[in-house]
Design a protein around this motif. Structure first.
Motif, PDB file in Angstrom:
ATOM      1  N   ILE A   4      40.934  25.168  37.622  1.00 48.81           N
ATOM      2  CA  ILE A   4      40.186  25.975  36.662  1.00 48.81           C
ATOM      3  C   ILE A   4      41.103  26.438  35.541  1.00 48.81           C
ATOM      4  O   ILE A   4      42.264  26.801  35.767  1.00 48.81           O
ATOM      5  N   VAL A   5      40.577  26.405  34.335  1.00 48.16           N
ATOM      6  CA  VAL A   5      41.191  27.043  33.177  1.00 48.16           C
ATOM      7  C   VAL A   5      40.174  28.042  32.647  1.00 48.16           C
ATOM      8  O   VAL A   5      38.973  27.744  32.594  1.00 48.16           O
ATOM      9  N   GLY A   6      40.629  29.223  32.282  1.00 49.73           N
ATOM     10  CA  GLY A   6      39.689  30.238  31.811  1.00 49.73           C
ATOM     11  C   GLY A   6      40.188  30.969  30.586  1.00 49.73           C
ATOM     12  O   GLY A   6      41.392  31.044  30.328  1.00 49.73           O
ATOM     13  N   VAL A   7      39.239  31.493  29.815  1.00 51.91           N
ATOM     14  CA  VAL A   7      39.543  32.336  28.661  1.00 51.91           C
ATOM     15  C   VAL A   7      38.937  33.705  28.917  1.00 51.91           C
ATOM     16  O   VAL A   7      37.722  33.837  29.099  1.00 51.91           O
ATOM     17  N   ALA A   8      39.799  34.723  28.961  1.00 49.02           N
ATOM     18  CA  ALA A   8      39.353  36.099  29.172  1.00 49.02           C
ATOM     19  C   ALA A   8      39.501  36.879  27.874  1.00 49.02           C
ATOM     20  O   ALA A   8      40.571  36.873  27.258  1.00 49.02           O
ATOM     21  N   GLN A  47      31.530  29.728  40.013  1.00 42.29           N
ATOM     22  CA  GLN A  47      32.729  28.898  39.974  1.00 42.29           C
ATOM     23  C   GLN A  47      33.933  29.719  39.520  1.00 42.29           C
ATOM     24  O   GLN A  47      33.890  30.435  38.533  1.00 42.29           O
ATOM     25  N   GLY A  48      35.001  29.603  40.261  1.00 38.26           N
ATOM     26  CA  GLY A  48      36.219  30.312  39.914  1.00 38.26           C
ATOM     27  C   GLY A  48      36.243  31.745  40.380  1.00 38.26           C
ATOM     28  O   GLY A  48      37.265  32.422  40.270  1.00 38.26           O
ATOM     29  N   VAL A  49      35.121  32.217  40.887  1.00 37.32           N
ATOM     30  CA  VAL A  49      35.025  33.605  41.344  1.00 37.32           C
ATOM     31  C   VAL A  49      34.660  33.663  42.817  1.00 37.32           C
ATOM     32  O   VAL A  49      35.238  34.405  43.599  1.00 37.32           O
ATOM     33  N   GLY A  50      33.689  32.841  43.217  1.00 36.16           N
ATOM     34  CA  GLY A  50      33.251  32.825  44.607  1.00 36.16           C
ATOM     35  C   GLY A  50      31.987  33.614  44.813  1.00 36.16           C
ATOM     36  O   GLY A  50      31.131  33.705  43.929  1.00 36.16           O
ATOM     37  N   ALA A  51      31.863  34.221  45.995  1.00 38.25           N
ATOM     38  CA  ALA A  51      30.648  34.940  46.370  1.00 38.25           C
ATOM     39  C   ALA A  51      30.517  36.230  45.572  1.00 38.25           C
ATOM     40  O   ALA A  51      31.475  36.990  45.431  1.00 38.25           O
ATOM     41  N   VAL A  52      29.313  36.472  45.057  1.00 35.91           N
ATOM     42  CA  VAL A  52      29.028  37.688  44.299  1.00 35.91           C
ATOM     43  C   VAL A  52      27.811  38.369  44.915  1.00 35.91           C
ATOM     44  O   VAL A  52      26.776  37.737  45.134  1.00 35.91           O
ATOM     45  N   ALA A  79      41.944  40.958  22.438  1.00 33.09           N
ATOM     46  CA  ALA A  79      42.944  39.935  22.741  1.00 33.09           C
ATOM     47  C   ALA A  79      42.303  38.822  23.556  1.00 33.09           C
ATOM     48  O   ALA A  79      41.284  39.024  24.224  1.00 33.09           O
ATOM     49  N   THR A  80      42.913  37.644  23.491  1.00 31.67           N
ATOM     50  CA  THR A  80      42.428  36.486  24.242  1.00 31.67           C
ATOM     51  C   THR A  80      43.519  36.025  25.199  1.00 31.67           C
ATOM     52  O   THR A  80      44.630  35.692  24.764  1.00 31.67           O
ATOM     53  N   TYR A  81      43.198  36.021  26.482  1.00 27.34           N
ATOM     54  CA  TYR A  81      44.130  35.528  27.495  1.00 27.34           C
ATOM     55  C   TYR A  81      43.611  34.196  28.026  1.00 27.34           C
ATOM     56  O   TYR A  81      42.481  34.119  28.523  1.00 27.34           O
ATOM     57  N   VAL A  82      44.430  33.161  27.880  1.00 30.62           N
ATOM     58  CA  VAL A  82      44.082  31.842  28.392  1.00 30.62           C
ATOM     59  C   VAL A  82      44.866  31.645  29.687  1.00 30.62           C
ATOM     60  O   VAL A  82      46.101  31.630  29.685  1.00 30.62           O
ATOM     61  N   HIS A 104      39.871  46.769  28.781  1.00 30.94           N
ATOM     62  CA  HIS A 104      39.065  46.200  29.855  1.00 30.94           C
ATOM     63  C   HIS A 104      38.736  44.748  29.532  1.00 30.94           C
ATOM     64  O   HIS A 104      38.757  44.344  28.370  1.00 30.94           O
ATOM     65  N   ILE A 105      38.446  43.982  30.569  1.00 29.32           N
ATOM     66  CA  ILE A 105      38.012  42.596  30.375  1.00 29.32           C
ATOM     67  C   ILE A 105      36.536  42.599  30.008  1.00 29.32           C
ATOM     68  O   ILE A 105      35.705  43.088  30.765  1.00 29.32           O
ATOM     69  N   GLU A 106      36.228  42.058  28.854  1.00 31.43           N
ATOM     70  CA  GLU A 106      34.842  42.053  28.382  1.00 31.43           C
ATOM     71  C   GLU A 106      34.092  40.809  28.832  1.00 31.43           C
ATOM     72  O   GLU A 106      32.915  40.870  29.168  1.00 31.43           O
ATOM     73  N   GLU A 107      34.770  39.666  28.858  1.00 28.24           N
ATOM     74  CA  GLU A 107      34.076  38.414  29.169  1.00 28.24           C
ATOM     75  C   GLU A 107      35.079  37.398  29.690  1.00 28.24           C
ATOM     76  O   GLU A 107      36.240  37.387  29.279  1.00 28.24           O
ATOM     77  N   VAL A 108      34.627  36.560  30.617  1.00 26.58           N
ATOM     78  CA  VAL A 108      35.463  35.480  31.144  1.00 26.58           C
ATOM     79  C   VAL A 108      34.654  34.188  31.121  1.00 26.58           C
ATOM     80  O   VAL A 108      33.518  34.150  31.599  1.00 26.58           O
ATOM     81  N   LYS A 109      35.232  33.125  30.563  1.00 23.35           N
ATOM     82  CA  LYS A 109      34.614  31.806  30.593  1.00 23.35           C
ATOM     83  C   LYS A 109      35.578  30.842  31.277  1.00 23.35           C
ATOM     84  O   LYS A 109      36.794  30.926  31.072  1.00 23.35           O
ATOM     85  N   THR A 110      35.031  29.943  32.089  1.00 26.23           N
ATOM     86  CA  THR A 110      35.884  29.020  32.843  1.00 26.23           C
ATOM     87  C   THR A 110      35.433  27.580  32.649  1.00 26.23           C
ATOM     88  O   THR A 110      34.264  27.306  32.360  1.00 26.23           O
ATOM     89  N   TRP A 111      36.400  26.661  32.841  1.00 23.99           N
ATOM     90  CA  TRP A 111      36.136  25.226  32.771  1.00 23.99           C
ATOM     91  C   TRP A 111      36.905  24.535  33.881  1.00 23.99           C
ATOM     92  O   TRP A 111      38.009  24.957  34.248  1.00 23.99           O
TER      93      TRP A 111
END
Length: 543
Positions: free
Chosen positions: A117-121, A373-378, A57-60, A94-101
């Motif tokens: 931020i807009v993201g596609v999970a 970006q969109g996540v912060g400190a890792v 599935a794709t969550y925007v 589970h979340i496989e991948e997240v992309k952000t803009w």
């Protein structure tokens, strides 16, 4: 529009419709969307979307119900991903991948959000790998002995071009590629399906390709590829001591043979009680007589440190799998060019049991830090014990003053594959809420929030001097490598001195600050050509 942004456009064009696999969400919050009754409803919705998309599935997130770009703040996006991760877990996904803009948007109070931020999970069916199905292998060996090339051929299945072409899949810095020398730790991954067939990477430079391997594999093998060049020995030690490894893989080039660096790296591997495989590489460059000569020299080097060599070609892969231990070392001959011996390594890595992973509470020493970006400190590293989940509250430290800071786990990634939880032995990146990336340092540790850590600046240890031009006396100051800590420390041997080859007790005091040190931890110390190993025996030594 960039190719990456085209992913967003395609998701928006497909739209949110009944029976489809795309879902639009402006924002997800813990208070609202994880409340009683709502969580179950949203998890069922997510499950429906996944099934409609044949397992994906794709969550925007950050868009309105009609697909308009709303844009939410980085903190709001991070919370949304936390909630989505928990919903996915509830739905058996589970979340496989997240992309952000980045976009401009408007916050709830009407203020303009310039860093919106807009993201596609991408949410995929199934849970993460079982803990026993992921082993971590650390490589070592002299410079130009084919470590990275061998790993590159293993993870891709490609034969090398004879110029170290496959090693380029692991080097990430331009100067590493140009010079053909690794200067920092690299990470590779491949896996096996339920039938034991390898699942390899098509293009290891692509994050989504690594994520694909993690997703598709029933058995995963991660490589921590270290550095062979002498000036970067400190980095090699960090890779072998600071990671929670299951096995070591030491390479010896057939055209060069056993070198002083080979012996040094072997000593570090075996000093940490790590079951190790020796791969004789570049056999395509020499004749059979030379290969046999190098095999004999490898066996001699192993016997000199009280290890028993086991030739895989003579005794077989099954015997090697059964017998490998802290004392028995399989030796396999390989060539990345002809791919000779790679099938043997595949068979071994597919079947070898996991050895790392201590019982007890969660503990991870920080090896690297990032700001996303969109996540912060890792903070990234290898989990030493226990397990961690998204949403967990942890302690991070010690800080310069010895204190620990309360933080929260935003999300967890493993080889760019988003997971809801991770257990001991996994190499992960943990996004943290409550701390800036600039405040996180290598050598710090993450612990449960109810832990009561006591960092120390000095401890007692049993040490062995492997090499030193004269003697070690009071005040000797090497660099101590313990877990991911690399810090200058003063040694005070019992009796006032230790000679090369001596083993004895010593008080060790970090020069600049305190760290979390525990009894039983092993470490390596080094200063110039002087080297030694040790084990912590007392973290509260009497004066």
């Amino acid at each position: 529009m960039s190719p990456d942004r085209a992913v967003l456009r395609r998701a928006l064009d497909r739209g949110e419709r009944e029976g489809g696999s795309v879902e639009f969400k402006e924002r997800l919050t813990e208070d609202l969307h994880l409340s009683e009754g709502r969580l179950e409803s949203l998890a069922a919705q997510l499950r429906h979307r996944v099934l409609s998309g044949d397992g994906e599935a794709t969550y925007v997130v950050g868009v309105t119900d009609d697909g308009g770009l709303a844009g939410i703040s980085p903190a709001e996006f991070s919370e949304s991903m936390d909630v989505l991760s928990l919903l996915a877990e509830e739905a058996g996904a589970h979340i496989e991948e997240v992309k952000t803009w980045g976009v401009d948007g408007v916050s709830e109070d009407g203020a303009t959000v310039t860093d919106g931020i807009v993201g596609v999970a991408t949410v995929s069916e199934g849970s993460v790998l079982a803990d026993d199905d992921h082993i971590v292998v650390g490589t070592a060996g002299h410079v130009d002995h084919g470590k990275s090339t061998l790993v590159g051929s293993l993870v891709t299945g490609d034969a090398d071009d004879g110029e170290g072409g496959t090693r380029g899949f692991l080097d990430v810095q331009p100067h590493e590629v140009d010079r053909g020398l690794s200067a920092d730790l690299s990470y590779g991954v491949y896996g096996f399906d339920e039938d034991g067939e390898p699942i390899r990477m098509d293009n290891p430079h692509r994050k989504d390709d690594r994520a694909r391997v993690v997703e598709a594999s029933d058995r995963l093998v991660s490589f921590v590829d270290t550095v062979g060049h002498e000036p970067w020995l400190r980095t090699t030690i960090r890779g072998l001591v600071g990671q929670k490894l299951d096995y070591g893989l030491l390479t010896v080039a057939a055209d060069d043979g056993v070198t002083e660096t080979t012996r040094e790296h072997l000593g570090i591997l075996l000093a940490t009680d790590l079951p190790t495989i020796v791969a004789i590489t570049k056999t395509d460059l020499v004749d059979a007589e030379r290969v046999a000569e190098v095999e004999r020299s490898v066996e001699q080097a192993l016997r000199e440190v009280d290890k028993t060599p086991l030739r895989v070609a003579r005794h077989g892969v099954d015997t090697a799998i059964d017998e490998i231990s802290e004392t028995v070392v399989p030796v396999v001959t390989t060539s990345a060019v002809t791919k000779a011996g790679l099938d043997d390594l595949d068979e071994m890595f597919e079947a070898l049991p996991k050895t790392a992973g201590e019982v007890g509470d969660f503990r991870m020493y920080v090896d690297r830090t990032y700001n996303v970006q969109g996540v912060g400190a890792v903070a990234s590293g290898t989990i030493k014990s226990g397990e961690v989940e998204a949403g967990d509250e942890l302690l991070l430290g010690p800080m310069q003053d010895g204190s620990f800071r309360e933080v929260e786990v935003r999300s967890i990634e493993m080889h760019y594959h988003r997971v809801d939880e991770a257990k001991a032995g996994r190499i992960v990146g943990i996004a943290l809420k409550g701390v800036r990336e600039a405040d996180i340092e290598r050598g710090m540790v993450l612990l449960p929030s109810d832990a009561d850590p006591s960092p120390v600046q000095e401890f007692d240890a049993e040490v062995m001097v492997l090499n030193h031009p004269t003697r070690i006396g009071d005040g000797y100051e090497p660099v101590v490598h313990l877990e991911t800590v690399s810090e200058a420390a003063a040694f005070y041997p019992e009796g006032g001195q230790l000679l090369p080859g001596d083993a004895g007790k010593a008080r060790v005091r970090f020069k600049f600050r305190s760290y979390l040190v525990e009894e039983g931890q092993k470490f390596v110390f080094r200063e110039g050509s002087s080297k030694g190993v040790g084990t912590v025996t007392d973290t509260d030594p009497a004066e």
